[in-house]
Design a protein around this motif. Structure first.
Motif, mmCIF file in Angstrom:
data_model
loop_
_atom_site.group_PDB
_atom_site.id
_atom_site.type_symbol
_atom_site.label_atom_id
_atom_site.label_comp_id
_atom_site.label_asym_id
_atom_site.label_seq_id
_atom_site.Cartn_x
_atom_site.Cartn_y
_atom_site.Cartn_z
ATOM 1 N N ALA A 65 0.831 -1.205 0.000
ATOM 2 C CA ALA A 65 0.000 0.000 0.000
ATOM 3 C C ALA A 65 0.865 1.254 0.000
ATOM 4 C CB ALA A 65 -0.913 -0.004 1.225
ATOM 5 N N GLN A 66 0.309 2.309 -0.586
ATOM 6 C CA GLN A 66 0.975 3.610 -0.561
ATOM 7 C C GLN A 66 1.041 4.098 0.883
ATOM 8 O OE1 GLN A 66 -1.063 6.497 -2.936
ATOM 9 N NE2 GLN A 66 0.812 7.472 -3.637
ATOM 10 N N THR A 67 2.224 4.485 1.323
ATOM 11 C CA THR A 67 2.429 4.825 2.730
ATOM 12 C C THR A 67 3.095 6.185 2.860
ATOM 13 O OG1 THR A 67 2.835 2.465 3.127
ATOM 14 C CG2 THR A 67 3.339 3.975 4.920
ATOM 15 N N LEU A 68 2.606 6.982 3.804
ATOM 16 C CA LEU A 68 3.188 8.295 4.086
ATOM 17 C C LEU A 68 3.579 8.342 5.553
ATOM 18 C CD1 LEU A 68 3.820 11.176 3.067
ATOM 19 C CD2 LEU A 68 1.514 11.821 3.775
ATOM 20 N N ILE A 69 4.855 8.581 5.821
ATOM 21 C CA ILE A 69 5.371 8.614 7.189
ATOM 22 C C ILE A 69 5.689 10.055 7.577
ATOM 23 C CG2 ILE A 69 7.261 7.905 8.697
ATOM 24 C CD1 ILE A 69 7.490 5.360 7.072
ATOM 25 N N LEU A 70 5.167 10.488 8.702
ATOM 26 C CA LEU A 70 5.429 11.828 9.211
ATOM 27 C C LEU A 70 6.377 11.724 10.402
ATOM 28 C CD1 LEU A 70 1.776 13.240 9.151
ATOM 29 C CD2 LEU A 70 3.388 12.971 7.278
ATOM 30 N N CYS A 71 7.483 12.446 10.346
ATOM 31 C CA CYS A 71 8.516 12.364 11.380
ATOM 32 C C CYS A 71 8.689 13.710 12.084
ATOM 33 C CB CYS A 71 9.861 11.962 10.780
ATOM 34 S SG CYS A 71 9.842 10.424 9.866
ATOM 35 N N SER A 72 8.795 13.660 13.403
ATOM 36 C CA SER A 72 9.061 14.859 14.192
ATOM 37 C C SER A 72 10.552 14.989 14.447
ATOM 38 C CB SER A 72 8.307 14.802 15.525
ATOM 39 O OG SER A 72 6.918 14.796 15.308
ATOM 40 N N GLY A 73 11.069 16.184 14.277
ATOM 41 C CA GLY A 73 12.496 16.402 14.480
ATOM 42 C C GLY A 73 12.885 16.598 15.923
ATOM 43 N N ARG A 74 11.894 16.906 16.789
ATOM 44 C CA ARG A 74 12.215 17.166 18.207
ATOM 45 C C ARG A 74 11.378 16.267 19.120
ATOM 46 N NH1 ARG A 74 11.655 23.365 19.314
ATOM 47 N NH2 ARG A 74 12.489 22.662 21.319
ATOM 48 N N ASP A 75 11.154 15.053 18.697
ATOM 49 C CA ASP A 75 10.421 14.088 19.513
ATOM 50 C C ASP A 75 11.324 13.640 20.664
ATOM 51 O OD1 ASP A 75 8.989 12.000 20.624
ATOM 52 O OD2 ASP A 75 8.311 11.234 18.686
ATOM 53 N N GLN A 76 10.930 13.972 21.892
ATOM 54 C CA GLN A 76 11.745 13.656 23.065
ATOM 55 C C GLN A 76 11.430 12.283 23.649
ATOM 56 O OE1 GLN A 76 14.219 15.815 23.994
ATOM 57 N NE2 GLN A 76 13.566 16.948 22.183
ATOM 58 N N LEU A 77 10.408 11.620 23.119
ATOM 59 C CA LEU A 77 10.014 10.317 23.664
ATOM 60 C C LEU A 77 10.437 9.157 22.774
ATOM 61 C CD1 LEU A 77 6.425 11.130 24.976
ATOM 62 C CD2 LEU A 77 8.568 11.092 26.253
ATOM 63 N N LEU A 78 10.363 9.336 21.469
ATOM 64 C CA LEU A 78 10.696 8.264 20.539
ATOM 65 C C LEU A 78 11.629 8.796 19.448
ATOM 66 C CD1 LEU A 78 7.159 6.652 20.073
ATOM 67 C CD2 LEU A 78 9.029 5.767 21.460
ATOM 68 N N PRO A 79 12.490 7.923 18.906
ATOM 69 C CA PRO A 79 13.392 8.342 17.821
ATOM 70 C C PRO A 79 12.644 8.386 16.488
ATOM 71 C CG PRO A 79 13.779 6.044 18.344
ATOM 72 C CD PRO A 79 12.743 6.522 19.327
ATOM 73 N N SER A 80 11.789 9.382 16.310
ATOM 74 C CA SER A 80 10.887 9.427 15.153
ATOM 75 C C SER A 80 11.634 9.462 13.822
ATOM 76 C CB SER A 80 9.968 10.642 15.254
ATOM 77 O OG SER A 80 9.108 10.527 16.358
ATOM 78 N N GLU A 81 12.652 10.300 13.716
ATOM 79 C CA GLU A 81 13.340 10.432 12.428
ATOM 80 C C GLU A 81 14.065 9.146 12.054
ATOM 81 O OE1 GLU A 81 14.438 14.895 11.361
ATOM 82 O OE2 GLU A 81 15.594 14.171 13.076
ATOM 83 N N GLU A 82 14.760 8.548 13.011
ATOM 84 C CA GLU A 82 15.482 7.306 12.729
ATOM 85 C C GLU A 82 14.517 6.191 12.341
ATOM 86 O OE1 GLU A 82 15.828 9.197 15.276
ATOM 87 O OE2 GLU A 82 17.939 9.788 15.495
ATOM 88 N N GLU A 83 13.418 6.098 13.084
ATOM 89 C CA GLU A 83 12.442 5.062 12.780
ATOM 90 C C GLU A 83 11.762 5.322 11.438
ATOM 91 O OE1 GLU A 83 10.153 1.548 13.724
ATOM 92 O OE2 GLU A 83 12.133 2.362 14.133
ATOM 93 N N GLY A 84 11.513 6.594 11.142
ATOM 94 C CA GLY A 84 10.918 6.937 9.855
ATOM 95 C C GLY A 84 11.810 6.543 8.695
ATOM 96 N N ASP A 85 13.110 6.802 8.834
ATOM 97 C CA ASP A 85 14.056 6.413 7.781
ATOM 98 C C ASP A 85 14.079 4.900 7.605
ATOM 99 O OD1 ASP A 85 14.737 9.037 7.336
ATOM 100 O OD2 ASP A 85 16.473 9.009 8.680
#
Length: 441
Positions: A65-85
């Protein structure tokens, strides 16, 4: 939270006191939390999470399926950018959008609009396959203003002059000469990298409430999975403002829906031109846009844009880069990754090599736009079915564009505010929002 308060300029002592009180309040709830979530339960939940994650990660490549991931650059709880990549690499049909200033609760952040993000990524559709014409949702006032502010620096820096022609042939400043009812074809020349379109499209919306749908290169909408081309996020603004991939069917749909269509017959060859080709047109020998316009009684507005030579100077062009083995291989590699256009056309316009000329910025001059007198095709449908007659009108449009360019190149010589210094002096005397004069019309 303390650092965030400092960044926002809040009083440090009160900030520390507030955070200390929060910490004390949170600590008082720890015994209650321990009763609700005993150690054994917590460990069991973590093991369950670990097992479920392993199960899901092992099957990510099966998600088509077509997927769109939104990542926060200053997420203090989870590693959003790393997980998004990581997820973007694992999912076959995925794009990522990053919000550098966003925290853990992204949708509670100011300036984050999920609908705008989906539209910018080109993910909104009514059917199984996206239709860039019928699926398009016009931009809201907020979106238009945001796009305009994004390129406001270019408008302010170049103090763009836009001229149009009334039906009686009178040239006026502004866009009042542009027909309000479509279909209207705006046909003109590309400057270096197509920079002239960035401030032009939102200006049409703000000044005349006219939405201009640009015919754009397919790389604005499709990208190679292994990279090598600009990220699609670069072109989100184009999609929000209604650009469509160049194709005969998309052009036909736009004209039949009475849209205002922005068309550059010179395409990539003009946008990525060589040294000394600033205002040279590279149009195909013939084009069908004349007969399509006539089929729906459309108006053709030829226009010219000048000012590139007052903004930058190309120092290394395509010919220079092809002499360097590394750059030549990169150009060939990038060109192979994009959709081939003009394959049935000969001459220079068929040279669709994907490269970026190296240029040196200049002390900013001024951009000038001139929209000529609209050419009517209403009532000429039968006449323009004749290829010879259609070709004559096509050459007339091309000639009018060249006349617009020549007019601007001549008239700008008498513009006392062509230089940025004179414009700054005028703004200092009359205010930053005052309209800067130009040459006599």
């Amino acid at each position: 939270m303390a650092m965030d308060s400092i960044v926002k300029g809040l009083f440090l002592q009160s900030t520390i006191q507030e955070r200390s009180q929060d910490f004390v309040a949170m600590s008082s709830y720890l015994p209650v939390l321990a009763n609700i979530l005993p150690k054994e339960t917590l460990l069991w939940k973590l093991e369950l999470l670990k097992s479920a994650s392993a199960y899901a990660n092992a099957r990510l490549d099966a998600v088509k399926a077509q997927t769109l991931i939104l990542c926060s650059g200053r997420d203090q709880l989870l590693p959003s950018e790393e997980e998004g990549d990581r997820l973007c690499r694992a999912l076959p049909n995925c794009q990522t959008r990053r919000f550098g200033g966003g925290g853990h609760f992204l949708f509670l952040e100011d300036g984050v609009d999920l609908v705008t993000t989906i539209k910018g990524a080109g993910y909104y559709r009514r059917g199984r396959i996206v239709d860039y014409v019928s699926d398009f949702i016009p931009p809201t006032t907020i979106e238009v203003n945001k796009v305009y502010e994004e390129y406001r620096w270019m408008v302010d820096l170049t103090s763009s002059v836009m001229l149009s022609t009334l039906p009686d042939g009178k040239i006026v400043r502004g866009l009042s000469g542009i027909p309000s009812e479509g279909p209207v074809l705006l046909v003109g020349n590309h400057m270096l990298l197509g920079l002239e379109a960035l401030p032009m499209v939102p200006t049409f919306m703000i000044e005349r409430n006219i939405l201009v749908r640009a015919i754009a290169h397919p790389m604005v909408f499709f990208n190679a999975k292994d990279g090598g081309l600009p990220d699609l996020v670069t072109y989100d603004t184009f999609r929000i403002m209604g650009s469509v991939p160049v194709s005969a069917i998309n052009f036909y749909k736009l004209v039949s829906s009475k849209a205002h269509v922005l068309l550059y017959p010179g395409g990539v060859r003009e946008a990525f031109h060589r040294k000394g080709e600033e205002y040279k047109l590279f149009w195909p020998e013939s084009s069908e846009f004349v007969r399509v316009a006539a089929a729906f009684g459309g108006k053709i507005v030829p226009f010219g844009v000048v000012g590139e030579d007052d903004l930058a100077q190309i120092v290394v062009d395509y010919n220079d880069q092809m002499k360097i083995p590394y750059l030549r291989s990169r150009i060939e590699e990038q060109t192979e990754k994009v959709v081939s256009l003009r394959t049935d056309t000969g001459g220079e316009v068929a040279n669709q090599a994907m490269h970026v000329p190296f240029y040196i910025p200049k002390v900013p001059g001024r951009l000038y736009y001139y929209f000529g007198k609209p050419i009517e095709t209403k009532g000429r449908k039968q006449e323009l079915r004749d290829k010879k007659k259609a070709q004559e009108l096509y050459l007339q449009v091309k000639s009018e564009v060249e006349k617009c360019i020549a007019y601007l190149k001549e008239k700008r010589e008498s513009d006392p505010y062509r230089n940025i210094l004179s414009r700054l002096i005028h703004q200092a005397a009359h205010g930053l929002t005052s309209q800067i004069p130009t040459f006599e019309l």
